[in-house]
Scaffold this motif. Structure first.
Motif, PDB file in Angstrom:
ATOM      1  N   GLU A  66      14.492  37.780 -39.900  1.00 46.32           N
ATOM      2  CA  GLU A  66      15.326  36.466 -39.824  1.00 46.32           C
ATOM      3  C   GLU A  66      15.759  36.382 -38.580  1.00 46.32           C
ATOM      4  OE1 GLU A  66      18.544  37.617 -42.974  1.00 46.32           O
ATOM      5  OE2 GLU A  66      16.339  38.609 -43.695  1.00 46.32           O
ATOM      6  N   VAL A  67      15.436  37.451 -37.615  1.00 47.59           N
ATOM      7  CA  VAL A  67      15.985  37.406 -36.084  1.00 47.59           C
ATOM      8  C   VAL A  67      15.093  36.644 -35.356  1.00 47.59           C
ATOM      9  CG1 VAL A  67      16.842  38.696 -34.224  1.00 47.59           C
ATOM     10  CG2 VAL A  67      17.247  39.563 -36.380  1.00 47.59           C
ATOM     11  N   ASN A  73      17.610  34.198 -28.917  1.00 46.63           N
ATOM     12  CA  ASN A  73      17.842  35.675 -29.431  1.00 46.63           C
ATOM     13  C   ASN A  73      19.140  36.240 -28.517  1.00 46.63           C
ATOM     14  OD1 ASN A  73      17.996  38.761 -28.832  1.00 46.63           O
ATOM     15  ND2 ASN A  73      16.469  38.423 -30.942  1.00 46.63           N
ATOM     16  N   ILE A  99      14.533  45.859 -30.195  1.00 46.66           N
ATOM     17  CA  ILE A  99      16.016  45.924 -30.875  1.00 46.66           C
ATOM     18  C   ILE A  99      15.551  46.453 -32.132  1.00 46.66           C
ATOM     19  CG2 ILE A  99      17.806  44.679 -32.084  1.00 46.66           C
ATOM     20  CD1 ILE A  99      17.217  42.484 -30.193  1.00 46.66           C
ATOM     21  N   LYS A 101      17.191  47.348 -35.767  1.00 43.48           N
ATOM     22  CA  LYS A 101      18.406  46.635 -36.207  1.00 43.48           C
ATOM     23  C   LYS A 101      18.996  47.786 -37.508  1.00 43.48           C
ATOM     24  CE  LYS A 101      20.338  43.041 -36.044  1.00 43.48           C
ATOM     25  NZ  LYS A 101      21.108  42.859 -35.085  1.00 43.48           N
ATOM     26  N   VAL A 105      21.909  41.104 -40.660  1.00 48.45           N
ATOM     27  CA  VAL A 105      21.796  39.806 -39.680  1.00 48.45           C
ATOM     28  C   VAL A 105      22.694  38.641 -40.475  1.00 48.45           C
ATOM     29  CG1 VAL A 105      20.336  38.103 -39.166  1.00 48.45           C
ATOM     30  CG2 VAL A 105      19.484  40.447 -39.019  1.00 48.45           C
ATOM     31  N   ALA A 106      23.462  38.142 -39.788  1.00 50.52           N
ATOM     32  CA  ALA A 106      24.377  36.745 -40.020  1.00 50.52           C
ATOM     33  C   ALA A 106      25.128  37.478 -41.106  1.00 50.52           C
ATOM     34  CB  ALA A 106      23.577  35.676 -40.597  1.00 50.52           C
ATOM     35  N   GLY A 107      25.642  38.975 -41.043  1.00 51.00           N
ATOM     36  CA  GLY A 107      26.484  39.214 -42.003  1.00 51.00           C
ATOM     37  C   GLY A 107      28.174  39.569 -41.653  1.00 51.00           C
ATOM     38  N   GLY A 108      28.567  39.043 -40.584  1.00 46.36           N
ATOM     39  CA  GLY A 108      29.875  38.960 -40.183  1.00 46.36           C
ATOM     40  C   GLY A 108      30.285  40.442 -39.575  1.00 46.36           C
ATOM     41  N   MET A 109      29.168  41.138 -39.191  1.00 43.72           N
ATOM     42  CA  MET A 109      29.490  42.403 -38.338  1.00 43.72           C
ATOM     43  C   MET A 109      29.240  42.663 -37.028  1.00 43.72           C
ATOM     44  SD  MET A 109      28.860  45.308 -41.413  1.00 43.72           S
ATOM     45  CE  MET A 109      29.902  46.310 -40.892  1.00 43.72           C
ATOM     46  N   ALA A 110      28.866  41.287 -36.451  1.00 40.06           N
ATOM     47  CA  ALA A 110      28.663  40.972 -35.154  1.00 40.06           C
ATOM     48  C   ALA A 110      27.509  41.759 -34.678  1.00 40.06           C
ATOM     49  CB  ALA A 110      29.829  41.553 -34.050  1.00 40.06           C
ATOM     50  N   GLY A 111      26.316  41.506 -35.454  1.00 36.22           N
ATOM     51  CA  GLY A 111      25.000  42.101 -35.058  1.00 36.22           C
ATOM     52  C   GLY A 111      24.230  41.634 -33.940  1.00 36.22           C
ATOM     53  N   THR A 187      28.332  31.642 -39.409  1.00 38.51           N
ATOM     54  CA  THR A 187      29.853  31.695 -38.862  1.00 38.51           C
ATOM     55  C   THR A 187      30.381  30.499 -38.679  1.00 38.51           C
ATOM     56  OG1 THR A 187      29.304  33.937 -37.825  1.00 38.51           O
ATOM     57  CG2 THR A 187      31.069  32.659 -37.143  1.00 38.51           C
ATOM     58  N   SER A 263      33.361  36.609 -40.978  1.00 41.78           N
ATOM     59  CA  SER A 263      32.906  35.354 -41.584  1.00 41.78           C
ATOM     60  C   SER A 263      31.829  35.839 -42.810  1.00 41.78           C
ATOM     61  CB  SER A 263      32.300  34.451 -40.721  1.00 41.78           C
ATOM     62  OG  SER A 263      30.870  35.114 -40.209  1.00 41.78           O
ATOM     63  N   GLY A 264      31.612  37.139 -43.066  1.00 41.57           N
ATOM     64  CA  GLY A 264      30.974  37.511 -44.145  1.00 41.57           C
ATOM     65  C   GLY A 264      29.492  37.218 -44.039  1.00 41.57           C
TER      66      GLY A 264
HETATM   67  N1  LIG Z   1      19.633  39.836 -31.920  1.00 43.36           N
HETATM   68  C1  LIG Z   1      20.190  39.197 -32.853  1.00 43.36           C
HETATM   69  N2  LIG Z   1      20.462  39.919 -34.174  1.00 43.36           N
HETATM   70  C2  LIG Z   1      20.840  39.108 -35.049  1.00 43.36           C
HETATM   71  N3  LIG Z   1      20.901  37.881 -35.126  1.00 43.36           N
HETATM   72  C3  LIG Z   1      20.650  37.028 -34.205  1.00 43.36           C
HETATM   73  C4  LIG Z   1      20.273  37.786 -32.731  1.00 43.36           C
HETATM   74  N4  LIG Z   1      19.825  36.860 -31.848  1.00 43.36           N
HETATM   75  C5  LIG Z   1      20.168  35.580 -32.378  1.00 43.36           C
HETATM   76  N5  LIG Z   1      20.530  35.887 -33.841  1.00 43.36           N
HETATM   77  C6  LIG Z   1      21.098  34.769 -34.653  1.00 43.36           C
HETATM   78  O1  LIG Z   1      22.366  34.781 -34.873  1.00 43.36           O
HETATM   79  C7  LIG Z   1      22.924  34.565 -36.251  1.00 43.36           C
HETATM   80  C8  LIG Z   1      24.125  35.362 -36.439  1.00 43.36           C
HETATM   81  O2  LIG Z   1      23.790  36.726 -36.627  1.00 43.36           O
HETATM   82  P1  LIG Z   1      24.696  37.802 -36.332  1.00 43.36           P
HETATM   83  O3  LIG Z   1      25.277  38.011 -34.979  1.00 43.36           O
HETATM   84  O4  LIG Z   1      24.063  38.957 -36.841  1.00 43.36           O
HETATM   85  O5  LIG Z   1      26.027  37.542 -37.435  1.00 43.36           O
HETATM   86  P2  LIG Z   1      27.313  37.425 -37.454  1.00 43.36           P
HETATM   87  O6  LIG Z   1      27.797  36.413 -36.347  1.00 43.36           O
HETATM   88  O7  LIG Z   1      27.725  36.877 -38.794  1.00 43.36           O
HETATM   89  O8  LIG Z   1      28.032  38.668 -37.242  1.00 43.36           O
HETATM   90  C9  LIG Z   1      21.565  35.138 -37.137  1.00 43.36           C
HETATM   91  O9  LIG Z   1      21.444  33.986 -37.968  1.00 43.36           O
HETATM   92  C10 LIG Z   1      20.550  34.828 -36.342  1.00 43.36           C
HETATM   93  O10 LIG Z   1      19.705  33.574 -36.136  1.00 43.36           O
END
Ligand SMILES: Nc1ncnc2c1ncn2[C@@H]1O[C@H](COP(=O)(O)OP(=O)(O)O)[C@@H](O)[C@H]1O
Ligand SMILES: C[C@@](CO)(OP(=O)(O)O)[C@H](O)COP(=O)(O)OP(=O)(O)OC[C@H]1O[C@@H](n2ccc(N)nc2=O)[C@H](O)[C@@H]1O
Length: 321
Positions: A66-67, A73, A99, A101, A105-111, A187, A263-264
């Motif tokens: 999903e990244v 990126n 990377i 991981k 991804v998109a989990g609200g944990m700032a990945g 988010t 944001s979960g």
């Molecule tokens: N290196 C990366 N890792 C994860 N997501 C990424 C990255 N670069 C871009 N994204 C995009 O950013 C969105 C938010 O991801 P993430 O930062 O993991 O979530 P959140 O903001 O909820 O903590 C993802 O849906 C993805 O499309």
């Protein structure tokens, strides 16, 4: 004369949970004013940067499919932002980013923010830049509101859009169980949903931050558990009603309290100690309310280079639902 190619640099970077997330008004720039307490957790990503003739991004591990690997990126955006900041070619920097991981991804944990922070620290070492943490934090804030915190790590009070940080000293280690949902949440959509809920009514707002800081100073997880709060939680639950069941299941499994992380949709459960966290994780995994369960602890340091003797670390204990 032969050019010396520097060896690749690998950086380990934490995720975060918001122990307190008070969301204020929308500002003219579209961001919401925040008053938040971040804690960096041991659920990490690892990012390797290397000089190459074949620039680009590769992603492996948790949610890698999903990244995006193109210009959106966040780690690649960090490479371009730092190259521009120090006057290097930022249109096509000759850098390869790998990377690994562990953060959902998109989990609200700032990945994604974590990967950006890791890329900044990695490149500063690879390019041997004389650049302080404060200057890196300025570049970090241009990439995203959460990037300065995962660069810094520890526990911190965040204001503005979350990028202005004051460290909070805590001597205690807190133990967490983390429940990953089956899909991520966007988010901006969660902030929009909160605005919609607030325009239709008056969803409850969390209390003041001072008692949270006192609980952190005391180091008592029971005191902290009573004070976990997140204004985005009602919006995340409105978009993903199943989260209510996940939050209940964690507490039924023996956690002191649970909260939606940022944001979960990831839920974070505070436990009384490390052994309790392992028991809660095992029981929650059997409850069938989430995709994956992990244990983590915090606070941990921010993005930092790992040496040759610190080989990439296996993922923390995982229990599949
Ligand atoms: N290196 C990366 N890792 C994860 N997501 C990424 C990255 N670069 C871009 N994204 C995009 O950013 C969105 C938010 O991801 P993430 O930062 O993991 O979530 P959140 O903001 O909820 O903590 C993802 O849906 C993805 O499309
Ligand atoms: C909600 C929080 C809580 O820590 O974390 P996550 O759940 O994303 O991990 C953060 O504020 C997210 O920070 P980050 O993911 O870096 O967001 P950004 O890229 O800066 O902003 C993405 C979008 O979120 C909204 N946004 C973000 C921060 C903020 N203070 N107000 C906002 O309204 C805006 O719509 C913005 O366009």
């Amino acid at each position: 004369m032969l050019a010396v190619v520097p060896p690749p640099v690998t950086v380990r970077v934490p995720s975060k949970v918001n122990l307190h997330l008070a969301v204020g008004d929308v500002r003219p720039d579209g961001y919401h004013e925040l008053n938040t307490v971040f804690q960096a957790l041991s659920l990490t990503d690892e990012v390797t940067v290397a000089v190459t003739d074949d620039p680009g991004v590769e992603v492996v591990g948790e949610g890698a499919d999903e990244v995006p690997t193109g210009p959106s990126n966040l780690a690649w955006r960090a490479v371009q932002a730092l190259a521009e900041h120090v006057g290097k070619d930022h249109t096509e920097p000759k850098i390869r980013v790998v990377i690994r991981k562990g953060i959902p991804v998109a989990g609200g944990m700032a990945g994604g923010s974590a990967d950006a922070a890791a890329a900044l620290v990695g490149l500063a070492a690879l390019w041997r830049l004389e650049i302080g943490r404060d200057e890196l934090a300025t570049v970090a804030a241009r990439i995203g509101s959460d990037v300065p915190f995962v660069l810094q790590g520890g526990t911190a009070l965040g204001t503005g859009r979350g990028e202005q940080l004051i460290p909070v000293l805590t001597r205690h280690t807190f133990h967490w169980v983390i429940a990953f949902d089956r899909r991520g949440l966007s988010t901006p959509k969660v902030f929009e949903e909160l605005d919609r809920l607030r325009s239709d009514g008056d969803p409850p707002r969390i209390g003041a931050v001072e008692p949270v800081l006192e609980a952190l100073a005391s180091g008592d997880p029971r005191q902290l558990a009573l004070l976990l709060g997140n204004d985005l939680q009602s919006a995340a639950i409105s978009l993903r009603p199943g989260l209510r069941r996940t939050l209940r299941a964690g507490v039924n499994a023996g956690a002191l309290a649970g909260t939606v992380s940022g944001s979960g949709p990831t839920c974070a459960f505070l436990c009384s100690d490390g052994e309790s966290a392992l028991r809660v994780a095992a029981e929650l995994a059997g409850a069938g309310v989430c995709r994956t369960v992990r244990v983590a602890h915090g606070p941990v340091p921010g993005a930092r280079v790992i040496g040759g003797d610190e080989a990439p670390r296996p993922a923390p204990p995982e229990v599949h639902a």
